[in-house]
Design an enzyme around this catalytic site. Sequence first.
Site, mmCIF file in Angstrom:
data_model
loop_
_atom_site.group_PDB
_atom_site.id
_atom_site.type_symbol
_atom_site.label_atom_id
_atom_site.label_comp_id
_atom_site.label_asym_id
_atom_site.label_seq_id
_atom_site.Cartn_x
_atom_site.Cartn_y
_atom_site.Cartn_z
ATOM 1 C CB CYS A 250 40.290 45.305 42.224
ATOM 2 S SG CYS A 250 41.193 44.877 43.733
ATOM 3 C CG HIS A 298 40.789 40.861 42.046
ATOM 4 N ND1 HIS A 298 41.347 41.990 41.499
ATOM 5 C CD2 HIS A 298 39.749 40.521 41.219
ATOM 6 C CE1 HIS A 298 40.699 42.319 40.388
ATOM 7 N NE2 HIS A 298 39.713 41.448 40.202
ATOM 8 C CG HIS A 310 37.460 42.518 37.362
ATOM 9 N ND1 HIS A 310 38.391 41.564 37.699
ATOM 10 C CD2 HIS A 310 37.346 42.439 36.000
ATOM 11 C CE1 HIS A 310 38.807 40.936 36.616
ATOM 12 N NE2 HIS A 310 38.197 41.432 35.579
#
Length: 337
Positions: A250, A298, A310
């Site tokens: 990510c 994240h 993402h």
Amino acid sequence: MDSKRTPGLHRRLMTIGAFVALGSFSAPLAVAHAEPEPTQEEVEQRIEELLEESSSLVQEFNEAEEALETAEAQVEEIDAQIGSEEEIYEGLLQKVRELAAASYQSSDPDSVAVALYVDNPSEIFDQAADLSYLSESRRRQLEDYAESDARLIALKDEADATYEDAEERLEELEEAKEEVEKALAEQEELLASFEGENPTTAGESDAPEGQDAVYTGSASGDARAAIDFAYSKIGVPYLWGGTGPNGYDCSGLTQASWAAAGVSIPRTTYSQYEMPNAVAWEDIQPGDILFFFPDLGHNGLYVGNGMMVHAPSSGKTISEVRLADYWAAQFVGARRP
């Protein structure tokens, strides 16, 4: 800051162990009284917990990789210092040999010559005190010889310890990664047996088959360049520690996206969250980096209209996903590079 990262690796390993031992419903133990089948809600909850755990482990892995790279650089630097110390060592050793040769022509040859054969160079300090016939400068040369040798040993020990610690850290995280990924895959397989949508992937979309995804929003300038890059990577595999071009995690994706716009940002979600331009949820704009979970495990790139691009988790690909309902509930902050 909106939030702080607090859990450590030890807690993570214990948590993963608990998930694997207690949360893997796909292979129940043979017991006298069968456990009831988990409900869809329970499986979804396990997936959410494991996804958060996995995301956090990825970032700790990235930090460990950075630490290893730093350790490697330190080893190279120390190797260069050791080279310099060895030159000093050889020069001083030659001086000691000269002293020894001179002492053989004196009335007390053993007192200096023995300095060449001691097991511990630091013993030379004691012997030097007995060399009363030597000038102070000559005695200092002997002491420098011992000090140079001690520095050389200390530098080697420091290099070895730093590198070994970094390698051990990466190995621990690799093991933890395998455990949590296995548990997550089991729970997602179980969820597939129920009707409905995985809440963590709600609204997820990939590029049309045979085509590249194209951004059609209103962003301009650097934000537009960053988003265009992220869209060009939709469909590329998620990769632990990946920074491209064939796989990303990510924060690797957000870093690479903004690099494509000519803007350098840090590597991990933790360090990216430390960037100064904080943005509230109601003020987010296309190009902003959104952060999720209490320990910032994240992040993703906001692209407008309640969507973000993402790199989700292992086994998946980079995708565009709807923020409501799941991801909006996990939001902890945003930054504008």
